[in-house]
Design an enzyme around this catalytic site. Structure first.
Site, PDB file in Angstrom:
ATOM      1  N   GLU A 229       4.534 117.993 -20.043  1.00 56.87           N
ATOM      2  CA  GLU A 229       2.977 117.597 -20.351  1.00 56.87           C
ATOM      3  C   GLU A 229       2.556 117.608 -19.098  1.00 56.87           C
ATOM      4  O   GLU A 229       3.202 116.944 -19.389  1.00 56.87           O
ATOM      5  CB  GLU A 229       2.182 116.395 -21.811  1.00 56.87           C
ATOM      6  CG  GLU A 229       3.357 115.977 -22.874  1.00 56.87           C
ATOM      7  CD  GLU A 229       3.021 115.502 -23.956  1.00 56.87           C
ATOM      8  OE1 GLU A 229       2.257 114.391 -23.519  1.00 56.87           O
ATOM      9  OE2 GLU A 229       3.473 115.318 -25.025  1.00 56.87           O
TER      10      GLU A 229
ATOM     11  N   HIS B 177      -0.976 116.763 -27.080  1.00 60.21           N
ATOM     12  CA  HIS B 177      -1.330 115.586 -26.916  1.00 60.21           C
ATOM     13  C   HIS B 177      -2.512 114.781 -27.834  1.00 60.21           C
ATOM     14  O   HIS B 177      -2.762 113.900 -26.945  1.00 60.21           O
ATOM     15  CB  HIS B 177      -0.522 114.720 -25.779  1.00 60.21           C
ATOM     16  CG  HIS B 177       0.282 113.281 -26.312  1.00 60.21           C
ATOM     17  ND1 HIS B 177       1.630 112.902 -25.411  1.00 60.21           N
ATOM     18  CD2 HIS B 177      -0.210 111.983 -27.342  1.00 60.21           C
ATOM     19  CE1 HIS B 177       1.750 111.664 -25.569  1.00 60.21           C
ATOM     20  NE2 HIS B 177       0.560 111.541 -27.008  1.00 60.21           N
TER      21      HIS B 177
ATOM     22  N   ARG C  33       7.396 111.445 -29.420  1.00 62.74           N
ATOM     23  CA  ARG C  33       7.321 112.022 -28.400  1.00 62.74           C
ATOM     24  C   ARG C  33       8.203 113.025 -27.824  1.00 62.74           C
ATOM     25  O   ARG C  33       8.901 112.762 -28.693  1.00 62.74           O
ATOM     26  CB  ARG C  33       8.158 110.812 -27.218  1.00 62.74           C
ATOM     27  CG  ARG C  33       6.576 109.266 -26.453  1.00 62.74           C
ATOM     28  CD  ARG C  33       5.333 110.046 -26.331  1.00 62.74           C
ATOM     29  NE  ARG C  33       4.790 108.824 -25.426  1.00 62.74           N
ATOM     30  CZ  ARG C  33       3.603 108.840 -26.274  1.00 62.74           C
ATOM     31  NH1 ARG C  33       3.080 109.193 -27.536  1.00 62.74           N
ATOM     32  NH2 ARG C  33       3.108 106.941 -25.833  1.00 62.74           N
TER      33      ARG C  33
END
Ligand code: DGY
Length: 338
Positions: free
Chosen positions: A271, A290, A242
């Site tokens: 994000e 991601h 993360r």
């Protein structure tokens, strides 16, 4: 049991196929949202206020939403990570949280290895050189990368995904493996010759540091300016965990000043990564949006598992993957009473 479960309601958000929605419909009334946005947020909250279960990818649920969901018993996230969900508040209410480990392990390890290869061999930068028509002569040392084979791979957080990355490195690329973990991993040590290290030692010794540790209060900015300064200037940092585990501002500084050679990043502090982030334009950085588990096969398997978790919980058969098993124990008594 059939009559009892018919009364239950489920809110489903994103990433579910028609077949999966049909399976859910057999045990509950389903309100499906392709997405939750400003236009339909009120409808989503209204559905949530009547729901016993909620399932989805990138679920946005905060404490105030839980207050508006008095019947809620189960949250089934289509992800292994649950740092985006308010676990303490769920625990307080005895709401079961289910996630989707295992089915994404190999795919996410592949993503990490793709970033390792790309950063070591400068794949994106050099592919763009060809695409831009800038390959005019035989390439020279200024375009050389560095080896992957034989380099020391440091795994920060050798859980399931970290172990799968370690296997790829040791067995495919003859890499010595260092790892951090709360407890020793005998299988990694026996089969791969991996060595457990303190974080600072791993950072100082590894050529490639791969961050695989879950994000929580304890791991926030675990890789900060001090940690980055311990790494070899020739090293690369890979983050598939993360964004919050790495201090992004400190990372950008280290990359700018070449105290770190390169970074391969699949996750970010914010994000989607803002287009004006320096990370989008640094030649020594490979960024992906991601995509850790984002293959057709794996996302299908994750959704399937999340559906099975929710159905198992709502019918009393039991979820396959409970994050907070105590909540499940509480639920079984309330299902029996229903
Ligand atoms: C996960 O499952 O946690 C992955 O990061 C995808 O969101």
């Amino acid at each position: 049991m059939a009559e009892k479960t018919q009364k239950r309601r489920v809110v489903a958000v994103r990433r579910l196929s028609q077949a999966q929605l049909a399976a859910l419909s057999e045990v509950a009334e389903v309100d499906y949202f392709e997405d939750v946005n400003e236009t339909n947020r009120a409808d989503f909250l209204c559905a949530l206020s009547k729901a016993h279960g909620v399932i989805g990818g990138k679920l946005e649920l905060d404490e105030s939403m839980l207050l508006n969901a008095p019947l809620l018993q189960v949250v089934s996230t289509i992800s292994v990570g649950y740092d985006h969900l308010p676990l303490d508040a769920l625990n307080k209410r005895g709401i079961l949280l289910c996630n989707t480990p295992d089915v994404l392990t190999q795919t996410t390890a592949d993503t990490a290895f793709a970033l390792i290869m790309a950063t070591q061999r400068r794949l994106v930068e050099l592919a763009n050189l060809v695409r831009d028509g800038a390959w005019k002569a035989h390439i020279g040392t200024e375009h050389f990368g560095v080896d992957v084979y034989g380099k020391t791979l440091g795994i920060v957080g050798a859980g399931r995904i970290g172990a799968a990355i370690a296997r790829r490195g040791a067995m495919g690329f003859d890499m010595p493996i260092l790892y951090t973990a709360a407890t020793p991993k005998p299988a990694l040590e026996q089969h791969l010759g991996a060595q457990r290290k303190e974080l600072n030692d791993l950072l100082a010794q590894a050529d490639i540091v791969c961050v695989c540790i879950p994000y929580n209060n304890d791991t926030h900015h675990l890789i900060d300016a001090d940690a980055l300064a311990r790494m070899k200037p020739s090293a690369a940092l890979i983050n598939i965990a993360r964004g919050g585990v790495v201090d992004e501002v400190a990372l950008i500084e280290a990359l700018r000043h070449h105290s770190l050679r390169a970074a391969g990043l699949d996750v970010f502090a914010k994000e989607p990564l803002p287009a004006d982030s320096p990370l989008t334009s640094m030649a020594n950085v490979v960024t992906t949006p991601h995509i850790g588990s984002a293959t057709h096969e794996t996302r299908e398997a994750m959704s399937q598992l999340a559906v099975a978790n929710l159905i198992g919980a709502l019918t009393g058969e039991g979820p396959l993957n409970a994050v907070n098993i105590d909540a499940w124990k509480g639920m079984t008594s309330s299902i029996e009473e229903a």
